[in-house]
Design a protein around this motif. Structure first.
Motif, PDB file in Angstrom:
ATOM      1  N   PHE A   1      -9.790 -19.692 -35.567  1.00  0.00           N
ATOM      2  CA  PHE A   1      -9.342 -19.667 -34.174  1.00  0.00           C
ATOM      3  C   PHE A   1      -8.888 -21.028 -33.646  1.00  0.00           C
ATOM      4  N   CYS A   2      -7.781 -21.003 -32.906  1.00  0.00           N
ATOM      5  CA  CYS A   2      -7.330 -22.173 -32.158  1.00  0.00           C
ATOM      6  C   CYS A   2      -7.584 -21.912 -30.674  1.00  0.00           C
ATOM      7  N   ALA A   3      -7.331 -22.915 -29.851  1.00  0.00           N
ATOM      8  CA  ALA A   3      -7.630 -22.810 -28.417  1.00  0.00           C
ATOM      9  C   ALA A   3      -6.778 -21.730 -27.738  1.00  0.00           C
ATOM     10  N   GLY A   4      -5.514 -21.581 -28.166  1.00  0.00           N
ATOM     11  CA  GLY A   4      -4.647 -20.588 -27.546  1.00  0.00           C
ATOM     12  C   GLY A   4      -5.082 -19.165 -27.836  1.00  0.00           C
ATOM     13  N   VAL A   5      -5.547 -18.929 -29.065  1.00  0.00           N
ATOM     14  CA  VAL A   5      -6.048 -17.606 -29.458  1.00  0.00           C
ATOM     15  C   VAL A   5      -7.355 -17.313 -28.730  1.00  0.00           C
ATOM     16  N   ASP A   6      -8.238 -18.284 -28.711  1.00  0.00           N
ATOM     17  CA  ASP A   6      -9.526 -18.131 -28.028  1.00  0.00           C
ATOM     18  C   ASP A   6      -9.309 -17.759 -26.561  1.00  0.00           C
ATOM     19  N   ARG A   7      -8.379 -18.450 -25.913  1.00  0.00           N
ATOM     20  CA  ARG A   7      -8.061 -18.183 -24.501  1.00  0.00           C
ATOM     21  C   ARG A   7      -7.497 -16.771 -24.327  1.00  0.00           C
ATOM     22  N   ALA A   8      -6.587 -16.360 -25.200  1.00  0.00           N
ATOM     23  CA  ALA A   8      -5.958 -15.047 -25.071  1.00  0.00           C
ATOM     24  C   ALA A   8      -6.984 -13.916 -25.182  1.00  0.00           C
ATOM     25  N   ILE A   9      -7.899 -14.055 -26.135  1.00  0.00           N
ATOM     26  CA  ILE A   9      -8.943 -13.029 -26.317  1.00  0.00           C
ATOM     27  C   ILE A   9      -9.848 -12.979 -25.083  1.00  0.00           C
ATOM     28  N   LYS A  10     -10.227 -14.163 -24.578  1.00  0.00           N
ATOM     29  CA  LYS A  10     -11.058 -14.216 -23.356  1.00  0.00           C
ATOM     30  C   LYS A  10     -10.354 -13.546 -22.187  1.00  0.00           C
ATOM     31  N   ILE A  11      -9.038 -13.748 -22.089  1.00  0.00           N
ATOM     32  CA  ILE A  11      -8.273 -13.147 -20.987  1.00  0.00           C
ATOM     33  C   ILE A  11      -8.411 -11.619 -21.014  1.00  0.00           C
ATOM     34  N   VAL A  12      -8.280 -11.017 -22.196  1.00  0.00           N
ATOM     35  CA  VAL A  12      -8.409  -9.559 -22.295  1.00  0.00           C
ATOM     36  C   VAL A  12      -9.832  -9.127 -21.930  1.00  0.00           C
ATOM     37  N   GLU A  13     -10.829  -9.815 -22.473  1.00  0.00           N
ATOM     38  CA  GLU A  13     -12.230  -9.453 -22.202  1.00  0.00           C
ATOM     39  C   GLU A  13     -12.561  -9.601 -20.712  1.00  0.00           C
ATOM     40  N   MET A  14     -12.092 -10.691 -20.097  1.00  0.00           N
ATOM     41  CA  MET A  14     -12.377 -10.916 -18.671  1.00  0.00           C
ATOM     42  C   MET A  14     -11.620  -9.924 -17.791  1.00  0.00           C
ATOM     43  N   ALA A  15     -10.417  -9.532 -18.217  1.00  0.00           N
ATOM     44  CA  ALA A  15      -9.651  -8.543 -17.449  1.00  0.00           C
ATOM     45  C   ALA A  15     -10.355  -7.186 -17.459  1.00  0.00           C
ATOM     46  N   ILE A  16     -10.904  -6.811 -18.614  1.00  0.00           N
ATOM     47  CA  ILE A  16     -11.655  -5.543 -18.706  1.00  0.00           C
ATOM     48  C   ILE A  16     -12.907  -5.624 -17.829  1.00  0.00           C
ATOM     49  N   ALA A  17     -13.577  -6.788 -17.860  1.00  0.00           N
ATOM     50  CA  ALA A  17     -14.778  -6.958 -17.028  1.00  0.00           C
ATOM     51  C   ALA A  17     -14.428  -6.900 -15.534  1.00  0.00           C
ATOM     52  N   LYS A  18     -13.273  -7.436 -15.154  1.00  0.00           N
ATOM     53  CA  LYS A  18     -12.891  -7.502 -13.733  1.00  0.00           C
ATOM     54  C   LYS A  18     -12.351  -6.176 -13.210  1.00  0.00           C
ATOM     55  N   TRP A  19     -11.456  -5.538 -13.996  1.00  0.00           N
ATOM     56  CA  TRP A  19     -10.761  -4.353 -13.492  1.00  0.00           C
ATOM     57  C   TRP A  19     -11.208  -3.056 -14.149  1.00  0.00           C
ATOM     58  N   GLY A  20     -12.065  -3.160 -15.157  1.00  0.00           N
ATOM     59  CA  GLY A  20     -12.496  -1.963 -15.873  1.00  0.00           C
ATOM     60  C   GLY A  20     -11.425  -1.482 -16.843  1.00  0.00           C
ATOM     61  N   ALA A  21     -11.820  -0.555 -17.712  1.00  0.00           N
ATOM     62  CA  ALA A  21     -10.879  -0.006 -18.693  1.00  0.00           C
ATOM     63  C   ALA A  21     -10.115   1.169 -18.078  1.00  0.00           C
ATOM     64  N   PRO A  22      -8.892   1.430 -18.529  1.00  0.00           N
ATOM     65  CA  PRO A  22      -8.181   0.654 -19.542  1.00  0.00           C
ATOM     66  C   PRO A  22      -7.402  -0.518 -18.953  1.00  0.00           C
ATOM     67  N   VAL A  23      -7.255  -1.555 -19.755  1.00  0.00           N
ATOM     68  CA  VAL A  23      -6.351  -2.655 -19.460  1.00  0.00           C
ATOM     69  C   VAL A  23      -5.286  -2.614 -20.547  1.00  0.00           C
ATOM     70  N   TYR A  24      -4.025  -2.683 -20.166  1.00  0.00           N
ATOM     71  CA  TYR A  24      -2.924  -2.594 -21.129  1.00  0.00           C
ATOM     72  C   TYR A  24      -2.545  -3.994 -21.631  1.00  0.00           C
ATOM     73  N   VAL A  25      -2.169  -4.052 -22.886  1.00  0.00           N
ATOM     74  CA  VAL A  25      -1.739  -5.323 -23.485  1.00  0.00           C
ATOM     75  C   VAL A  25      -0.394  -5.081 -24.157  1.00  0.00           C
ATOM     76  N   ARG A  26       0.612  -5.856 -23.717  1.00  0.00           N
ATOM     77  CA  ARG A  26       1.945  -5.702 -24.310  1.00  0.00           C
ATOM     78  C   ARG A  26       2.003  -6.505 -25.607  1.00  0.00           C
ATOM     79  N   HIS A  27       2.130  -5.827 -26.700  1.00  0.00           N
ATOM     80  CA  HIS A  27       2.110  -6.365 -28.059  1.00  0.00           C
ATOM     81  C   HIS A  27       0.664  -6.758 -28.417  1.00  0.00           C
ATOM     82  N   GLU A  28       0.391  -6.910 -29.716  1.00  0.00           N
ATOM     83  CA  GLU A  28      -0.939  -7.375 -30.138  1.00  0.00           C
ATOM     84  C   GLU A  28      -1.222  -8.707 -29.450  1.00  0.00           C
ATOM     85  N   ILE A  29      -2.395  -8.837 -28.842  1.00  0.00           N
ATOM     86  CA  ILE A  29      -2.714 -10.064 -28.096  1.00  0.00           C
ATOM     87  C   ILE A  29      -2.632 -11.282 -29.009  1.00  0.00           C
TER      88      ILE A  29
END
Length: 316
Positions: free
Chosen positions: A16-44
């Motif tokens: 993992f690099c910092a950009g990948v780590d950040r992208a994964i956190k963004i998806v996890e935090m978005a699910i925590a904030k808005w609940g599922a489902p959260v859509y992701v355009r292309h593989e994160i």
């Protein structure tokens, strides 16, 4: 039964690099904030294990924005998107979060700055890769000329050879890219380069670590996805550095043990989107079969961190 001896050289940095780590956190935090489902355009990020894990948490992966409903959040992948994508999301009043790696965004800003100065862009990158598509999509059609090889440089037809600048995809081979840059500078002496290298620190560091172990090993295994540009470049760097058996694997189950028969030393590295759990799985698989000696070869220490967007740092 006695296990045969083997030395496992672990390249560092890897994974993992910092950009990948950040992208994964963004998806996890978005699910925590808005609940599922959260859509992701292309593989994160380009890693099946990561994508499957996020899917299990409530992420829905799609290729295009028109596959997303208006009333659910959508996240743009770490590779970046053409300008038309956030514009379309705004037109539909969608909630969206951009997980583009800040180092990719730097290249986008650079391209726009050169365009504003009247320069046409040459992009060194891989046709069809999401990062290349996203970067070329920052400027109007025809303003970015793509080159993939030294040979391509001879065939491009810029509007004005005296008004050119070049940018690169962030995950390329450092050595191959320097050859293409040299060809561009030879054909277009006035071409303007980036203030700071576009190939990102993580790509550069992982390639340097592979070069450091290549001379000591009989085989190199690169943990990464088949659609991961930076992982595929590590395989190529290993071969170019003299390691004849240099293979990409997604996880331990993909190791060809017969091909490793007689090897006394094996190198292991991982692309920037491969999680540590898969690296450990590979190490454990070697531990099961060999009397293992592990040696870490560290060529750089990484301490880069990128903040997630403010919308996710704010309380729900």
């Amino acid at each position: 039964m006695t296990k045969p001896p083997l030395t496992l050289y672990l390249a560092a940095p890897r994974g993992f690099c910092a950009g990948v780590d950040r992208a994964i956190k963004i998806v996890e935090m978005a699910i925590a904030k808005w609940g599922a489902p959260v859509y992701v355009r292309h593989e994160i990020v380009h890693n099946k294990f990561v994508v499957d894990s996020l899917r299990d948490q409530g992420a829905v992966f799609v290729e295009e924005l028109d596959e997303c409903p208006d009333d659910r959040p959508v996240i743009f992948s770490a590779h970046g998107v053409p300008k038309s994508v956030p514009s379309a999301a705004q037109a539909r009043n969608m909630t969206f979060v951009d997980a583009t790696c800040p180092l990719v965004s730097k290249v986008h800003i650079e391209a726009e700055r050169h365009h504003a100065a009247g320069l046409q862009m040459v992009m060194i990158g891989h046709a069809g890769h999401p990062e290349t598509v996203g970067t070329m999509g920052q400027l109007p059609e025809g303003e970015v000329l793509l080159v993939e090889t030294v040979e391509d440089v001879a065939h491009i037809a810029p509007r004005d050879p005296s008004k050119l600048a070049f940018i690169t995809q962030t995950t390329l081979s450092v050595d191959d890219t320097s050859d293409i840059v040299a060809a561009l500078q030879a054909r277009f002496p006035a071409i303007v380069g980036p203030h700071k290298e576009d190939i990102c620190y993580a790509t550069t560091n992982r390639q340097a670590a592979v070069k450091a172990i290549a001379g000591r090993i009989d085989a190199l295994l690169v943990i990464g996805a088949p659609n991961s540009s930076n992982s595929k470049r590590l395989v190529e760097v290993g071969r170019a550095a003299g390691c004849r058996y240099s293979q990409l694997i997604q996880r331990a189950a993909d190791i060809d043990w017969r091909a490793l028969e007689g090897a006394a030393s094996v190198g292991v590295t991982a692309g920037a989107s491969a999680p540590e759990v898969l690296i450990q799985e590979v190490i454990d698989a070697f531990d099961d079969r060999f009397d293992l000696t592990r040696e870490i070869v560290e060529t750089a220490v990484e301490s880069v961190e990128f903040k997630v967007p403010r919308v996710l740092r704010q309380a729900s």
